[in-house]
Design an enzyme around this catalytic site. Sequence first.
Site, short mmCIF file in Angstrom:
data_model
loop_
_atom_site.label_atom_id
_atom_site.label_comp_id
_atom_site.label_asym_id
_atom_site.label_seq_id
_atom_site.Cartn_x
_atom_site.Cartn_y
_atom_site.Cartn_z
N GLU A 1 0.83 -1.21 0.00
CA GLU A 1 0.00 0.00 0.00
C GLU A 1 0.87 1.26 0.00
O GLU A 1 1.84 1.35 0.76
CB GLU A 1 -0.88 -0.02 1.26
CG GLU A 1 -1.79 1.19 1.41
CD GLU A 1 -2.54 1.19 2.74
OE1 GLU A 1 -3.64 1.74 2.78
OE2 GLU A 1 -2.02 0.64 3.73
N LYS B 1 -9.87 1.75 -2.13
CA LYS B 1 -10.04 1.24 -0.77
C LYS B 1 -11.41 1.64 -0.22
O LYS B 1 -11.78 2.82 -0.22
CB LYS B 1 -8.92 1.80 0.11
CG LYS B 1 -8.87 1.28 1.53
CD LYS B 1 -7.61 1.82 2.20
CE LYS B 1 -7.43 1.34 3.61
NZ LYS B 1 -6.11 1.77 4.15
N CYS C 1 -5.38 -2.94 2.76
CA CYS C 1 -5.11 -2.74 4.19
C CYS C 1 -6.34 -2.88 5.10
O CYS C 1 -6.76 -3.99 5.38
CB CYS C 1 -4.38 -1.43 4.41
SG CYS C 1 -3.45 -1.39 5.96
#
Length: 298
Positions: A46, A119, A156
């Site tokens: 990331e 995300k 994440c």
Amino acid sequence: MHAHKPYTLALVQMAPAETTRASVEKAADLVREAGKQGASLVCLPELFATPYFCQTEDHAHFALAEPIPGPTTQALALAAKDAKATVVIPLFERRASGLYHNSLAVAGPDGNLLGVYRKMHIPDDPLFYEKFYFTPGDLGFKRFDTPVGPIGTLICWDQWYPEAARLTALRGADILFYPTAIGWHPSEKAQYGTEQREAWMTIQRSHAIANGCYVASVNRVGHEIPPSGGDGLEFWGSSFVCGPMGTIIAEASTVLEEIILAEIDPQKVDTTRTHWPFLRDRRIDAYGDIVRRYIDEE
């Protein structure tokens, strides 16, 4: 449906260089190296091109963002072509003035972009002040069709959510990727460090088991202290790949920059799901309440 043959996957565990440009060149070199080692699918961590700037809330950091396509996706797509590999390229996306996402692009081995994922779950915790920077993703959960097979990409904080893993797997992904930036607060490491890292690995291995697919998580390494000072964050590396039963088949150290390789056999997904038919036995008629925030009234 699964005629895909076994292939080699590479995870690039790294720390950023001094500048964004240097970080991107470093990542591109590592992708080429992974290609030389036989990888046909490569994933980077990331926000690999910059320090983890979310330790502070600072408007100056918005200057680090870039559009898709842009310099980072261009450089890594070129590396994908050189490596003859599909590459997952996380980056800080500038979508428009005042509108930014924590995103990734997927480049095919021909150097063309296959698409973008943004995300979905954005954390807001001490030294992980991501809500200041990132608008939650609006593209939903994604599957990308690559020459080695269908892959799913998350980022994440998404890795803690069974719903995200499930919905991505239900789109037909054989493998779930989790590019990550997670580490210890140095003051908490002695007391909680082992527990935190083990929880991180356990939840992701459980996504592999629950969905009968591979999971690949790639983290950064290094102790990053922001210019404003403080203890910073000690990123714990530990990038790993696990199979459809949650068995770890490759794992990196907590401190070294390294490329880890894993052999992926898409047939194992089919075999595992046949013998552990969770998809068959799901009670989709009974799950309507999953879209509620909390079931506090009937």
